[in-house]
Design an enzyme around this catalytic site. Sequence first.
Site, PDB file in Angstrom:
ATOM      1  N   ALA A 153       0.844  -1.186   0.000  1.00  0.00           N
ATOM      2  CA  ALA A 153       0.000   0.000   0.000  1.00  0.00           C
ATOM      3  C   ALA A 153       0.878   1.235   0.000  1.00  0.00           C
ATOM      4  O   ALA A 153       2.084   1.141   0.212  1.00  0.00           O
ATOM      5  CB  ALA A 153      -0.897   0.013   1.239  1.00  0.00           C
ATOM      6  N   GLU A 206      10.204   4.704   7.014  1.00  0.00           N
ATOM      7  CA  GLU A 206       9.718   3.323   7.047  1.00  0.00           C
ATOM      8  C   GLU A 206      10.016   2.618   8.375  1.00  0.00           C
ATOM      9  O   GLU A 206       9.144   1.973   8.951  1.00  0.00           O
ATOM     10  CB  GLU A 206      10.254   2.523   5.860  1.00  0.00           C
ATOM     11  CG  GLU A 206       9.746   3.017   4.495  1.00  0.00           C
ATOM     12  CD  GLU A 206       8.230   3.067   4.386  1.00  0.00           C
ATOM     13  OE1 GLU A 206       7.520   2.502   5.235  1.00  0.00           O
ATOM     14  OE2 GLU A 206       7.735   3.710   3.422  1.00  0.00           O
ATOM     15  N   GLU A 228       1.156   5.533   1.105  1.00  0.00           N
ATOM     16  CA  GLU A 228       0.684   6.556   2.033  1.00  0.00           C
ATOM     17  C   GLU A 228       0.458   7.937   1.423  1.00  0.00           C
ATOM     18  O   GLU A 228       0.560   8.940   2.142  1.00  0.00           O
ATOM     19  CB  GLU A 228       1.710   6.687   3.161  1.00  0.00           C
ATOM     20  CG  GLU A 228       3.062   7.334   2.772  1.00  0.00           C
ATOM     21  CD  GLU A 228       4.166   6.351   2.417  1.00  0.00           C
ATOM     22  OE1 GLU A 228       3.848   5.216   2.019  1.00  0.00           O
ATOM     23  OE2 GLU A 228       5.355   6.717   2.525  1.00  0.00           O
ATOM     24  N   HIS A 231      -0.372   1.341   9.428  1.00  0.00           N
ATOM     25  CA  HIS A 231       0.940   1.776   8.932  1.00  0.00           C
ATOM     26  C   HIS A 231       0.805   2.972   7.982  1.00  0.00           C
ATOM     27  O   HIS A 231       1.451   4.010   8.176  1.00  0.00           O
ATOM     28  CB  HIS A 231       1.622   0.600   8.233  1.00  0.00           C
ATOM     29  CG  HIS A 231       2.948   0.916   7.622  1.00  0.00           C
ATOM     30  ND1 HIS A 231       4.145   0.636   8.244  1.00  0.00           N
ATOM     31  CD2 HIS A 231       3.283   1.499   6.443  1.00  0.00           C
ATOM     32  CE1 HIS A 231       5.143   1.028   7.482  1.00  0.00           C
ATOM     33  NE2 HIS A 231       4.645   1.554   6.377  1.00  0.00           N
ATOM     34  N   GLU A 232      -0.040   2.823   6.975  1.00  0.00           N
ATOM     35  CA  GLU A 232      -0.165   3.911   5.992  1.00  0.00           C
ATOM     36  C   GLU A 232      -0.749   5.152   6.653  1.00  0.00           C
ATOM     37  O   GLU A 232      -0.327   6.271   6.369  1.00  0.00           O
ATOM     38  CB  GLU A 232      -1.034   3.478   4.806  1.00  0.00           C
ATOM     39  CG  GLU A 232      -0.568   2.213   4.087  1.00  0.00           C
ATOM     40  CD  GLU A 232       0.904   2.185   3.714  1.00  0.00           C
ATOM     41  OE1 GLU A 232       1.494   3.255   3.493  1.00  0.00           O
ATOM     42  OE2 GLU A 232       1.472   1.073   3.657  1.00  0.00           O
TER      43      GLU A 232
HETATM   44  N1  PHE Z   1       5.743   3.506   1.138  1.00  0.00           N
HETATM   45  C1  PHE Z   1       5.000   2.272   1.096  1.00  0.00           C
HETATM   46  C2  PHE Z   1       4.892   1.805   2.547  1.00  0.00           C
HETATM   47  O1  PHE Z   1       4.112   2.239   3.281  1.00  0.00           O
HETATM   48  C3  PHE Z   1       5.622   1.188   0.319  1.00  0.00           C
HETATM   49  C4  PHE Z   1       5.737   1.411  -1.139  1.00  0.00           C
HETATM   50  C5  PHE Z   1       6.963   1.709  -1.688  1.00  0.00           C
HETATM   51  C6  PHE Z   1       4.637   1.295  -1.947  1.00  0.00           C
HETATM   52  C7  PHE Z   1       7.111   1.892  -3.039  1.00  0.00           C
HETATM   53  C8  PHE Z   1       4.773   1.469  -3.305  1.00  0.00           C
HETATM   54  C9  PHE Z   1       5.990   1.745  -3.855  1.00  0.00           C
HETATM   55  O2  PHE Z   1       5.624   1.041   3.066  1.00  0.00           O
HETATM   56 ZN    ZN Z   2       5.683   2.511   4.931  1.00  0.00          ZN
END
Ligand code: PHE
Ligand code: ZN
Length: 885
Positions: free
Chosen positions: A270, A328, A272, A305-306
């Site tokens: 997913a 992250e 964010e 998380h998101e």
């Molecule tokens: N940033 C997203 C996460 O919450 C992950 C992600 C990275 C999604 C790259 C799509 C492309 O971890």
């Molecule tokens: Zn993330």
Amino acid sequence: MNEIARQPKLLKDYAPPPYLIEEVELDFMLAPRAARVASKLRIRPNPKVATGGRPLVLDGEGLALESVALDGKALTPSDYELKEGSLTIPRAPAHPFTLELVTYCDPETNTALSGLYLSRGTYCTQCEPEGFRRITFFLDRPDVLAVYTVRIEAEREVAPILLSNGNPVAHGDIPGTGRHFAVWHDPFPKPSYLFALVGGRLAKVPDRFVTVSGREVDLAIYVEPGKEDRCAWAMESLKRAMRWDEERFGREYDLDVFNIVAVSDFNMGAMENKGLNIFNDKLVLARPDTASDADYASIEGVIAHEYFHNWSGDRVTCRDWFQLCLKEGLTVFRDQEFTGDTRSAPVERIAAVRMLKTHQFPEDAGPLAHAVRPASYIEINNFYTATVYEKGAEVCRMLQTLLGREGFRKGLDLYFERHDGEAVTVEDFVEAMADVSGRDLSQFMLWYTQSGTPELACSLDYDPHAKTARLSVSQVVPPTPGQTKKEPMLIPLKMGLIGANGDELPLKLDGKGVVNDGLLEITGREQVFEFRDIPSPPTPSLLRGFSAPVRLTVSLDPEQIEFLMRHDKDAFNRWQAAQTYATNLLTAASREGGDLSRVTGKEALRLAQALGQTAGDSSLEAAYRAEFLKLPSESDIARELARNVDTDAVRAARESLRRTIAGEIGSSLAELYEAIAPQGPYSPDPESTGVRALRGAALDLLVATGKPSALARAERHYREATNMTDAISALAILSHLDAPARDEALAHFYARWQDEPLVLDKWFAVQARAARSDSVETVRALLSHPKFSLKNPNRVRALIGSFVHGNPTGFNRADGAGFELLAEQAYEIDRFNPHVAARLLGAFESWRILEPVRQGRAKAVLEALARRQLSTDSYEIVTKTLGPS
Ligand code: PHE
Ligand code: ZN
């Protein structure tokens, strides 16, 4: 092949952008083959960069450029340089100016699923990390923050729903055209990777949330029409996450709306995007008959998380992609804390550590090892790794352990306050922690820069005359590619000393008073701690709660480990003791070709009894008891062996220990299974989930006896299942067997679910994971199943991903057939979706721990692959995995 793209980018080469883009207006005309994007950028020279009048180099990929205008004046091709990858304006003004661009991109043929693409007819975007440049020309880097206003226009028939980031400001019809539009404005400056747009025929599931300060937020989940009845759990999880972030971290939501869209084709879990999270539908849709407890748990965790990224990532973002762990690692830490508070804290800790050890430890020990903050990369897409995410979360957890919950919270408050609206670095984060605590965290910084898992060796010596216990600790950080010499790290070591009756002994350190919370700080290569007033030989419980991401070795005999497995008051360590006890047996048996009888007689039986007792102890949570019945996995065993691994021997050892345990405690497991049979309708609450997990684990072990009564029980479990959790756990158990029951259950499942993509994924996955000698052939046959497609990432992960990551014995088959299958499929996928291909190829990372024959086969397959035409993504993985020749 693009040789420039293959040059590593280095953290030390970071330079701020010569220009800033402060406001962006985007106007989209959605069309499948040629989406028109008009953009208006307010640009100014970056005051922090000395000379003005520098060339303005915008990123752009696969775009057709129609026009460029600067301050209202059209530019001609002689005023700019257009190459694949960039648009350069050599003589850009030294004062603020406006740049207007019109470009076209092609959503329909966008198979890489980065930028603007179509997923089952829905227009959607994915911009992290570098997808925005596939939508329009831009300074596509996270340290360029702008306020966006977005207008979207489309045929109303095709896309009645039009969404972007921020708040809605206008919408309407364009009379006589069948077209309509919507305008969105996001007041919070954000980097381009957080941009999002959605257009499609979607159903809306609305809800509402009132924040602590009384602000009303309209929530909505958008899904394919007909799936509205599968959104309740995601919505409930979202509201709980929003409340929790207020209570635990003081973080309040900041826009008038929060939207989530579920799409079927998505490279990751997913995303964010500010105010408009886009999700892999697997992580949104749940109904008791289609989703398992595990699905419910991951939906809850990822929704949280998101959402948490809204602060840790969106409001405060990363200066550059080397700092990825800043958002992250911190956000994973936050979602783990949320799950721990929502469900069982020890079970959540066990799950997080399992995940870390299964995915991150091998990464740290193999050719792809990199620091939590890497110093170089070729393709940033390859760095969404277990090290950045999971070890990054452990680093945050260690800060919380060292500073205490309150101290950590203060540090985080200061970080958000200081850097709101900024793009920052790991140093900024750690500085906030140092400032609130008054601590010097310079040694701690090594957790971000040194790769490799530290090895911590401990031993305890008791002196009966002096009544002292001496704990000797030494640490070594092993060399990793590109990092041969390592410094000792600051390791928070939580511990206890347990007396003969199971009581905790006070930890009186000679000359230094009592140890607070049992927390020792290890800073040197070798250290000794002497504890006073210890009346009799104690048993040490070390690294409680897994207080640091290290490999611990303690010289304990089996009796002491058994003692911990029965008496440790630290729930995590109690479970860990059971795992260690089993792992010791399993590694020894694996070294003997899998023959358990050559290494143990009574130990396996003692383990069985201890496990049986814990599983039956109703004073403990069911979910926790279930964890004891799950023996170390094949990859756990391989990882501990660390060299000369024969995966067939590993499987044989594990199967034989399971048989022994089941033989010993089978009747009590059967009783337990019957005694806890749930009544009433399905509910995904933590208690019921725990009971189903315990029952499933008991059944799984029971079937290892091979007794017809156990098989009958598994068949019945499948037949009588009233929810997906029970159905899929029984199907998984049956899938390993050579019995008509297996084929019947698989056929039944297929017939029932063939038109439900997410459920059908489970059918593919279960077969790919089955512990059978013909699994390569099974997977190969399924590759040509009419329902299989290489184009859908979920389906690819279900079949190929489950096989290469979840079936080590099948994948590492001695004749190399598993390796060949992966190489050939990844090559096909690489031609249209490099990101997904490169991730699959990560399965080769542990090839060097295999015994020589398998190693030889893996190497040959990798070398052949390296000679083919590969994307930058796959090229980086394959060449690094092979290592210097
Ligand atoms: N940033 C997203 C996460 O919450 C992950 C992600 C990275 C999604 C790259 C799509 C492309 O971890
Ligand atoms: Zn993330």
